[in-house]
Enzyme design. Sequence first.
Site, mmCIF file in Angstrom:
data_model
loop_
_atom_site.group_PDB
_atom_site.id
_atom_site.type_symbol
_atom_site.label_atom_id
_atom_site.label_comp_id
_atom_site.label_asym_id
_atom_site.label_seq_id
_atom_site.Cartn_x
_atom_site.Cartn_y
_atom_site.Cartn_z
ATOM 1 N N THR A 144 0.829 -1.203 0.000
ATOM 2 C CA THR A 144 0.000 0.000 0.000
ATOM 3 C C THR A 144 0.868 1.260 0.000
ATOM 4 O OG1 THR A 144 -1.600 1.282 1.287
ATOM 5 C CG2 THR A 144 -0.239 -0.223 2.526
ATOM 6 N N SER A 179 -1.763 3.388 10.281
ATOM 7 C CA SER A 179 -2.699 2.516 11.000
ATOM 8 C C SER A 179 -1.989 1.184 11.209
ATOM 9 C CB SER A 179 -3.989 2.290 10.196
ATOM 10 O OG SER A 179 -3.773 1.309 9.178
ATOM 11 N N TYR A 181 -3.122 -1.683 10.229
ATOM 12 C CA TYR A 181 -3.226 -2.385 8.941
ATOM 13 C C TYR A 181 -2.060 -1.988 8.027
ATOM 14 C CZ TYR A 181 -4.120 -2.250 3.996
ATOM 15 O OH TYR A 181 -3.931 -2.312 2.642
ATOM 16 N N HIS A 182 -1.863 -0.667 7.856
ATOM 17 C CA HIS A 182 -0.789 -0.216 6.956
ATOM 18 C C HIS A 182 0.575 -0.679 7.480
ATOM 19 C CE1 HIS A 182 -4.070 2.634 5.776
ATOM 20 N NE2 HIS A 182 -3.503 2.561 4.577
ATOM 21 N N LYS A 185 1.582 -4.080 6.385
ATOM 22 C CA LYS A 185 2.117 -4.107 5.016
ATOM 23 C C LYS A 185 3.605 -3.741 5.006
ATOM 24 C CE LYS A 185 -1.839 -4.742 2.601
ATOM 25 N NZ LYS A 185 -2.118 -5.542 1.420
HETATM 26 N N1 USQ Z 1 -11.428 10.005 4.369
HETATM 27 C C1 USQ Z 1 -12.300 11.067 4.539
HETATM 28 N N2 USQ Z 1 -13.629 10.788 4.639
HETATM 29 C C2 USQ Z 1 -14.124 9.513 4.587
HETATM 30 C C3 USQ Z 1 -13.232 8.440 4.409
HETATM 31 C C4 USQ Z 1 -11.887 8.719 4.307
HETATM 32 O O1 USQ Z 1 -11.896 12.241 4.582
HETATM 33 O O2 USQ Z 1 -15.344 9.358 4.705
HETATM 34 C C5 USQ Z 1 -9.992 10.261 4.225
HETATM 35 C C6 USQ Z 1 -9.115 9.479 5.190
HETATM 36 O O3 USQ Z 1 -9.013 10.146 6.431
HETATM 37 C C7 USQ Z 1 -7.796 9.390 4.423
HETATM 38 C C8 USQ Z 1 -8.246 9.343 2.955
HETATM 39 O O4 USQ Z 1 -9.589 9.803 2.938
HETATM 40 O O5 USQ Z 1 -7.033 10.530 4.612
HETATM 41 C C9 USQ Z 1 -8.187 7.957 2.340
HETATM 42 O O6 USQ Z 1 -8.945 7.090 3.169
HETATM 43 P P1 USQ Z 1 -9.472 5.664 2.642
HETATM 44 O O7 USQ Z 1 -10.355 5.116 3.718
HETATM 45 O O8 USQ Z 1 -10.015 5.789 1.277
HETATM 46 O O9 USQ Z 1 -8.099 4.871 2.499
HETATM 47 P P2 USQ Z 1 -7.177 4.123 3.555
HETATM 48 O O10 USQ Z 1 -7.760 4.013 4.907
HETATM 49 O O11 USQ Z 1 -5.816 4.749 3.492
HETATM 50 O O12 USQ Z 1 -7.120 2.662 2.977
HETATM 51 C C10 USQ Z 1 -7.457 2.322 1.632
HETATM 52 C C11 USQ Z 1 -7.705 0.819 1.568
HETATM 53 C C12 USQ Z 1 -6.406 0.096 1.869
HETATM 54 C C13 USQ Z 1 -5.299 0.589 0.949
HETATM 55 C C14 USQ Z 1 -5.162 2.100 1.065
HETATM 56 C C15 USQ Z 1 -4.195 2.717 0.102
HETATM 57 O O13 USQ Z 1 -8.716 0.448 2.494
HETATM 58 O O14 USQ Z 1 -6.602 -1.310 1.721
HETATM 59 O O15 USQ Z 1 -4.081 -0.001 1.317
HETATM 60 O O16 USQ Z 1 -6.446 2.697 0.756
HETATM 61 S S1 USQ Z 1 -3.377 4.129 0.795
HETATM 62 O O17 USQ Z 1 -4.379 5.055 1.317
HETATM 63 O O18 USQ Z 1 -2.592 4.753 -0.232
HETATM 64 O O19 USQ Z 1 -2.560 3.643 1.885
#
Ligand code: USQ
Length: 383
Positions: A144, A179, A181-182, A185
């Site tokens: 990720t 997190s 989870y991250h 990875k």
């Molecule tokens: N966010 C909001 N509002 C929401 C949901 C999320 O502002 O209702 C924000 C979060 O705080 C974060 C961003 O949007 O800053 C991305 O959140 P996300 O829930 O889309 O992504 P994340 O939790 O980081 O995890 C997701 C996948 C995970 C993958 C990751 C890629 O669930 O499996 O590894 O995206 S990355 O984000 O590049 O690490």
Amino acid sequence: MRILILGGDGYLGWPTAMHFAARGHEVTVMDNYLRRRMALEKDSEPLVPLVPMPERVRRFEAETGKRIRAVVGDCCDHEHLLQVVRDSAPEVIVHYAEQPSGPYSMSDYRSARLTLENNLGATFNVIWAVMEAAPDCHIVKLGTMGEYGTPNIDIEEGWIDVTHKGRTQKFLYPRQAGSLYHTTKVLDTDLLWFYVRMHGLQVTDLMQGPVYGLSTEETDLHEELATSFSYDDIFGTVVNRFVVQAVAGVPLTVYGKGGQTRGYLHIRDTLQCIELAANSPPGKGQLRILNQFTEPFSVNQLAERVKTVGDRMGLKVQVQPVENPRKEAEDHYYNPAHSGLLELGLQPHYLTDEVMASMLEQVLRHRDAIDRRKILPRVRWSS
Ligand code: USQ
């Protein structure tokens, strides 16, 4: 190619399995339904109910004439995984078999422990099964972008040259995940790098950003081939959530200041990236790391795009920042490299107004199934 897809029942695993099978590859999927069980446990069921795996496979064969072999099993069970690897003799293993949610991993002790044990246990067993039964197999592992966090310097593709007191060496790029989870990875990457160095495995570790979309060439063949599209606060990624919120008439939940920037990609591009990686193995003794996203957006930019297109469709979209349930930088530098997959031939599908409109239209068809109670954040990073 003979391809084994671990976690082949999930949001990305199932479309990946169909994508390869439709193109004539010999595909086996293995899954223990953990993701379905977690969804039930956390009241986080996907928008469109999923049919059981055997039915999905039958429907796929009826639509395409192509077979997918499905095995129910847990990658944390070493003997079973080893047997599946022996039976399927894969040239490529695509490893998605992990608990994929940051919020789930932060929700309570049990969920944190499950995330740690499942993710590390599965990766460790994949490494061992390959060493024991398929030493030439190419492991394509889903990492990720979140492994890197949001450092105040440019993010490279996996590696960085460090010069210290006049001497230089290449190291894994520093990692600071946001997190548990991250963090699993990050630990996976370290495990893989150790066994690549010690045993000459060949591995591609794909640092993927948040994925959006619910439609691929194969999911569109029949409604029973749909993938699991989550919009709840635990398993839904932000673009998918905003699209559902726009359709449900719930103000878009921008967390905090909304300056959080990530690299996003369409689900069709996930399939392309996996295929490109599988078609060009890095060679034995290599850990190749590729940053897998097509374009960066801040949360505010995403909300604005959903609003613009949604309003045009008469949805009257509102945006309502909520207190950020996570501990993360809300305003930060973000400049990650991502040329590796483009050099391999990736043809990106960008988040155009047309793509946004088509997601909104697809979700509109399931408007009545949206459960508004699953939308606001239930998990906080610190109590
Ligand atoms: N966010 C909001 N509002 C929401 C949901 C999320 O502002 O209702 C924000 C979060 O705080 C974060 C961003 O949007 O800053 C991305 O959140 P996300 O829930 O889309 O992504 P994340 O939790 O980081 O995890 C997701 C996948 C995970 C993958 C990751 C890629 O669930 O499996 O590894 O995206 S990355 O984000 O590049 O690490």
